[in-house]
Scaffold this motif. Structure first.
Motif, PDB file in Angstrom:
ATOM      1  N   ASP A   1      78.752  47.998  -9.459  1.00 37.11           N
ATOM      2  CA  ASP A   1      79.252  47.057  -8.605  1.00 37.11           C
ATOM      3  C   ASP A   1      78.612  45.755  -8.999  1.00 37.11           C
ATOM      4  O   ASP A   1      79.158  44.603  -8.847  1.00 37.11           O
ATOM      5  CB  ASP A   1      78.628  47.596  -7.259  1.00 37.11           C
ATOM      6  CG  ASP A   1      79.545  48.773  -6.799  1.00 37.11           C
ATOM      7  OD1 ASP A   1      80.666  48.921  -7.091  1.00 37.11           O
ATOM      8  OD2 ASP A   1      79.065  49.620  -6.133  1.00 37.11           O
ATOM      9  N   SER A   2      77.303  45.930  -9.199  1.00 33.72           N
ATOM     10  CA  SER A   2      76.661  44.325  -9.401  1.00 33.72           C
ATOM     11  C   SER A   2      77.096  43.670 -10.526  1.00 33.72           C
ATOM     12  O   SER A   2      77.358  42.583 -10.725  1.00 33.72           O
ATOM     13  CB  SER A   2      75.291  44.423  -9.198  1.00 33.72           C
ATOM     14  OG  SER A   2      74.645  45.322 -10.116  1.00 33.72           O
TER      15      SER A   2
ATOM     16  N   SER B   1      76.660  54.028 -10.173  1.00 31.93           N
ATOM     17  CA  SER B   1      77.470  53.349  -9.508  1.00 31.93           C
ATOM     18  C   SER B   1      77.118  52.137  -8.829  1.00 31.93           C
ATOM     19  O   SER B   1      77.783  50.878  -8.697  1.00 31.93           O
ATOM     20  CB  SER B   1      78.259  54.124  -8.223  1.00 31.93           C
ATOM     21  OG  SER B   1      78.456  53.293  -7.191  1.00 31.93           O
ATOM     22  N   GLU B   2      76.032  51.811  -8.530  1.00 30.93           N
ATOM     23  CA  GLU B   2      75.319  50.750  -8.037  1.00 30.93           C
ATOM     24  C   GLU B   2      75.185  49.801  -9.151  1.00 30.93           C
ATOM     25  O   GLU B   2      75.208  48.321  -8.662  1.00 30.93           O
ATOM     26  CB  GLU B   2      73.766  51.121  -7.321  1.00 30.93           C
ATOM     27  CG  GLU B   2      73.978  52.287  -6.562  1.00 30.93           C
ATOM     28  CD  GLU B   2      72.928  52.560  -5.370  1.00 30.93           C
ATOM     29  OE1 GLU B   2      71.727  52.032  -5.677  1.00 30.93           O
ATOM     30  OE2 GLU B   2      72.916  53.082  -4.328  1.00 30.93           O
ATOM     31  N   ARG B   3      74.782  50.114 -10.098  1.00 29.90           N
ATOM     32  CA  ARG B   3      74.852  49.032 -11.332  1.00 29.90           C
ATOM     33  C   ARG B   3      75.988  48.500 -11.665  1.00 29.90           C
ATOM     34  O   ARG B   3      76.249  47.404 -11.596  1.00 29.90           O
ATOM     35  CB  ARG B   3      74.144  49.746 -12.624  1.00 29.90           C
ATOM     36  CG  ARG B   3      74.327  48.936 -13.923  1.00 29.90           C
ATOM     37  CD  ARG B   3      73.731  49.551 -15.248  1.00 29.90           C
ATOM     38  NE  ARG B   3      74.331  48.778 -16.428  1.00 29.90           N
ATOM     39  CZ  ARG B   3      75.264  49.545 -17.038  1.00 29.90           C
ATOM     40  NH1 ARG B   3      75.441  50.834 -16.723  1.00 29.90           N
ATOM     41  NH2 ARG B   3      75.846  48.763 -17.977  1.00 29.90           N
TER      42      ARG B   3
ATOM     43  N   ARG C   1      71.639  41.510 -14.805  1.00 28.93           N
ATOM     44  CA  ARG C   1      73.328  41.656 -15.119  1.00 28.93           C
ATOM     45  C   ARG C   1      73.698  40.541 -16.220  1.00 28.93           C
ATOM     46  O   ARG C   1      74.510  41.030 -16.887  1.00 28.93           O
ATOM     47  CB  ARG C   1      73.972  41.679 -13.800  1.00 28.93           C
ATOM     48  CG  ARG C   1      73.680  42.916 -12.662  1.00 28.93           C
ATOM     49  CD  ARG C   1      73.920  44.354 -13.382  1.00 28.93           C
ATOM     50  NE  ARG C   1      73.380  45.194 -12.512  1.00 28.93           N
ATOM     51  CZ  ARG C   1      72.265  45.657 -12.890  1.00 28.93           C
ATOM     52  NH1 ARG C   1      71.397  45.477 -13.942  1.00 28.93           N
ATOM     53  NH2 ARG C   1      71.624  46.680 -11.920  1.00 28.93           N
TER      54      ARG C   1
ATOM     55  N   LEU D   1      73.235  39.274  -4.139  1.00 26.62           N
ATOM     56  CA  LEU D   1      72.395  40.070  -4.950  1.00 26.62           C
ATOM     57  C   LEU D   1      71.118  39.392  -5.061  1.00 26.62           C
ATOM     58  O   LEU D   1      70.884  38.119  -5.138  1.00 26.62           O
ATOM     59  CB  LEU D   1      72.820  40.242  -6.314  1.00 26.62           C
ATOM     60  CG  LEU D   1      74.259  41.269  -6.272  1.00 26.62           C
ATOM     61  CD1 LEU D   1      74.904  41.231  -7.576  1.00 26.62           C
ATOM     62  CD2 LEU D   1      73.797  42.800  -5.942  1.00 26.62           C
ATOM     63  N   GLY D   2      69.765  40.055  -5.567  1.00 29.83           N
ATOM     64  CA  GLY D   2      68.513  39.383  -5.707  1.00 29.83           C
ATOM     65  C   GLY D   2      68.458  38.911  -7.220  1.00 29.83           C
ATOM     66  O   GLY D   2      69.118  39.177  -7.914  1.00 29.83           O
ATOM     67  N   ARG D   3      67.299  38.248  -7.184  1.00 30.01           N
ATOM     68  CA  ARG D   3      67.066  37.637  -8.597  1.00 30.01           C
ATOM     69  C   ARG D   3      67.063  38.251  -9.865  1.00 30.01           C
ATOM     70  O   ARG D   3      67.593  38.140 -10.813  1.00 30.01           O
ATOM     71  CB  ARG D   3      65.962  36.380  -8.512  1.00 30.01           C
ATOM     72  CG  ARG D   3      66.203  35.084  -7.686  1.00 30.01           C
ATOM     73  CD  ARG D   3      64.866  34.490  -7.466  1.00 30.01           C
ATOM     74  NE  ARG D   3      64.244  34.021  -8.781  1.00 30.01           N
ATOM     75  CZ  ARG D   3      63.260  33.363  -8.687  1.00 30.01           C
ATOM     76  NH1 ARG D   3      62.721  32.812  -7.759  1.00 30.01           N
ATOM     77  NH2 ARG D   3      62.564  32.847  -9.953  1.00 30.01           N
ATOM     78  N   THR D   4      66.261  39.362  -9.502  1.00 32.22           N
ATOM     79  CA  THR D   4      65.996  40.394 -10.583  1.00 32.22           C
ATOM     80  C   THR D   4      67.251  41.097 -11.012  1.00 32.22           C
ATOM     81  O   THR D   4      67.606  41.214 -12.347  1.00 32.22           O
ATOM     82  CB  THR D   4      65.003  41.529 -10.141  1.00 32.22           C
ATOM     83  OG1 THR D   4      63.927  41.076  -9.455  1.00 32.22           O
ATOM     84  CG2 THR D   4      64.327  42.368 -11.367  1.00 32.22           C
ATOM     85  N   VAL D   5      68.264  41.523  -9.899  1.00 35.73           N
ATOM     86  CA  VAL D   5      69.169  42.120 -10.273  1.00 35.73           C
ATOM     87  C   VAL D   5      70.270  41.104 -11.235  1.00 35.73           C
ATOM     88  O   VAL D   5      70.991  41.516 -12.378  1.00 35.73           O
ATOM     89  CB  VAL D   5      70.165  42.815  -9.216  1.00 35.73           C
ATOM     90  CG1 VAL D   5      71.506  43.072  -9.395  1.00 35.73           C
ATOM     91  CG2 VAL D   5      69.220  43.645  -8.341  1.00 35.73           C
TER      92      VAL D   5
END
Lengths: 432, 432
Positions: free
Chosen positions: B16-17, B12-14, B50, B42-46
């Protein structure tokens, strides 16, 4: 330059799962970790982490063992509704109600006193504060855990700022900083809304409208107003004044002038004031013995007297209520065609009249609305009665605090106590 | 037993982003990775992960270098609207429109032909399929990338099943499986809705209502209907028939019977049929030279003729439109009090009349609604015109496919092609 690590505390992904787990536990929809997994679609590890986190913050506790599905019985989880408290106030035209509520919206202590809203904000809020202070003095445990304040007022409110805007029956209140005054004094975030919205929210979260996504709540008192739920969320409208059905023109050939200045408004012809006016006339003309007695007792007749008289079988009062019901039904027939609610909840002082008013409303709506729109439509009396507004005010606060937008503002501190800066989201989500 | 690892693909978390990043790119709200970070939190890595994932699926591409804010200029990202295609159809009372659209809702190829909706679903859908087949034959690239189908019909629809329910002007269509028929034939998921809802969605996503959260779209053609946006989402109502303003009673003392069987309905007195009826009478009685010429040409007068005549200064037609506008305005005044929209968009064939109709509507609404509700209310003509319905049907499909609920059903396969089982969410989100 290397990539900085994700900051765990505010990461959007952690937040989503935290809110999801918390919502399921406080709604009572999932009581064990396996159930949380099934309802949320989250994995076991994430569930375990989020539950541990919520326990650490004192929001979730371990309860009894749940039913086993083969292996070891899972532990029941409980929402710790006493982790925080909320003060709520409902300001009516002629009375004010205040209460202390827990985080499940239950009213713990409640006071009511007469108050003329037209006396202005200073006098009214002085009284609200005196009663809030009294509750906090009586309940020092609550004072230590005060998390927020919710207020309903009888007029339109700019929800984002908590200020009444051009409220017709609240002289002196236009643009008054209700939210800021209470937030500053009690050092907690405060939300203010039109009372019909808090009532609709109360019905949606705890009354007959629970789980129904498209609802119209109609308050019939001195005035007539509505609160709308659309797809599980409050519909406040562009200026925050949605639901104003009281000033719809229902009759052309009348000289009854409404307090809004127009002629032929629903409220002026079918609200509590209209009932009182016609009932007084009937009493004076000797057409109603029951109402003549009220008048003889030395006090003016009000809308509730007509309801009481009708319950005692006074034919004039029965006919007055039936006429009100037909006029209200005419407006609601349009509302049903336009909005297609699944449920209409009727509340307010005059609505306590019993079945005469409701029957007349139903008759017109079912005759005049489209068959498809009324196929599964239910029109019912409020079961919460006069608790709807206070309970809704509590849910307004709790839902804001536990929302995806606002939870990150305080969760790492463990509590929103002492915070006055949590903003109002434009659309309350009803906890979804 | 050890804890199983989180399953990355459906977590679910992946998701959403992923949805958040995709929504920002396709709305054009953020064009570079740093902008995506600022808008999403959201952070740079995420963000980097994505974006890489969306590029891998062909949904996002690299564009030109964006403006530098000091360091290396960031790369612009573009939404690859040609990654998939959507077929859309709008079935009106007397004509049908079909089109091919890209994933940004742009109409690429469009066909229109006359069709009597009352001829029933078999004949009408045979024609829709013939035109769909023609488009796919002309555009083999589109056939290879067909992702979904969207259809608007002139009546209420059970959105979850894609079947019309008790549609008054569609004999033979009640409960007909429009969705299933097209989904089976073209092997893609299909959504069907009332055309006023697709029109409202088109206006909200690409027309004058873009970014306005509380909107009423009113279609004035042969019939009169409305589509509602509440807090950025379509409000369909409990039975999916919200917005039916055409059958509100506006006049008591009339013997004009509406096609719904009631007397005094707005549509029967102010819609295109009423204009045609009154215009024909004026032509026969020698009161309008312009309309007499239309009649003399051998074809019946319709609502659009009155609009055209009014634009040419025919006084009878001007007065007929003004009268329609006043009646529509009376109903919309109630709608404004009840719903408090920030914007009313007027569309449909008769609405093309120009300013007479709009001026009459405005006059009544501004006089008869509460001042607060009209403080910032705008009432405007549709700028999309007759493209609103087809564009909205395309957005309906695209928003469903890219929604948080449905994206996980196909994203790991890279495309929803060949899937017929993606369900209808009960409330379209308008891409939010």
């Amino acid at each position: 330059m290397g990539e900085p690590a994700e900051r765990a505390p505010l990461a959007s992904e952690r937040l989503d799962s935290l809110v999801a787990v918390l919502d399921l536990v406080r709604a009572g929809a999932a009581a064990t970790r396996p159930e949380l997994g099934r309802h949320s679609g989250l994995g076991r590890t994430v569930i375990a982490q989020r539950v541990a986190e919520l326990m650490e913050h004192g929001l979730v506790g371990d309860g009894a063992l749940g039913p086993s599905t083969g292996g070891r019985a899972p532990r029941q989880l409980t929402f710790r509704a006493d982790a925080g408290h909320v003060l709520v106030a409902e300001l009516g035209a002629t009375a004010l109600n205040v209460a202390l509520a827990d985080l499940s919206g239950h009213l713990l202590t409640q006071y009511r006193e007469r108050n003329d809203i037209a006396a202005g904000p200073e006098r009214t809020l002085d009284r609200v504060e005196a009663l809030f202070d009294r509750i906090l003095a009586e309940r020092p445990d609550a004072a230590d855990l005060l998390w927020g304040i919710g207020v309903g007022v009888p007029g339109p409110v700019e929800f984002a700022t908590g200020r009444p805007i051009a409220p017709p029956i609240m002289p002196g209140w236009d643009d008054y900083p209700v939210r800021d005054r209470l937030a500053t004094r009690y050092r907690v975030s405060t939300w203010v809304d039109n009372e019909v919205n808090t009532m609709a929210l109360g019905e949606y979260r705890a009354g007959l409208a629970k789980g129904v996504d498209d609802v119209v709540y109609v308050k019939i008192g001195t005035g007539i107003g509505a609160g709308l739920i659309s797809g599980g969320r409050l519909h406040r409208g562009g200026q925050g004044c949605a639901g104003d059905v009281g000033h719809v023109a229902v009759v052309d050939d009348t000289d009854v002038v409404c307090r809004c200045g127009n002629v032929g408004c629903l409220e002026a012809l079918a609200g509590g004031g209209a009932l009182a006016r016609e009932g007084t006339r009937a009493a004076r003309e000797g057409r109603s013995g029951y109402l003549a007695e009220v008048l003889a007792s030395g006090r003016p007749i009000n809308g509730s007297d007509i309801s009481t008289a009708a319950r005692h079988g006074d034919p004039v009062s029965v006919e007055l209520l039936a006429r009100s019901g037909r006029l209200i039904g005419t407006t609601l027939a349009t509302v049903v065609n336009f909005y297609n609610p699944s449920l209409i909840v009727i509340g307010g002082q005059v609505a306590n009249a019993g079945d005469v008013l409701l029957a007349a409303i139903r008759q017109v709506v079912y005759r005049r609305s489209l068959p498809l729109a009324t196929r599964d439509l239910r029109i019912v009396h409020s079961a919460l009665g006069d608790r709807a507004g206070l309970m809704g005010a509590a849910y307004m606060v709790i839902d804001e605090l536990f929302s995806r937008q606002h939870l990150p503002l305080w969760i790492d501190a463990g509590s929103p106590r002492g915070r006055t800066d949590i903003p109002a989201a434009l659309v309350a989500t009803g906890g979804r």
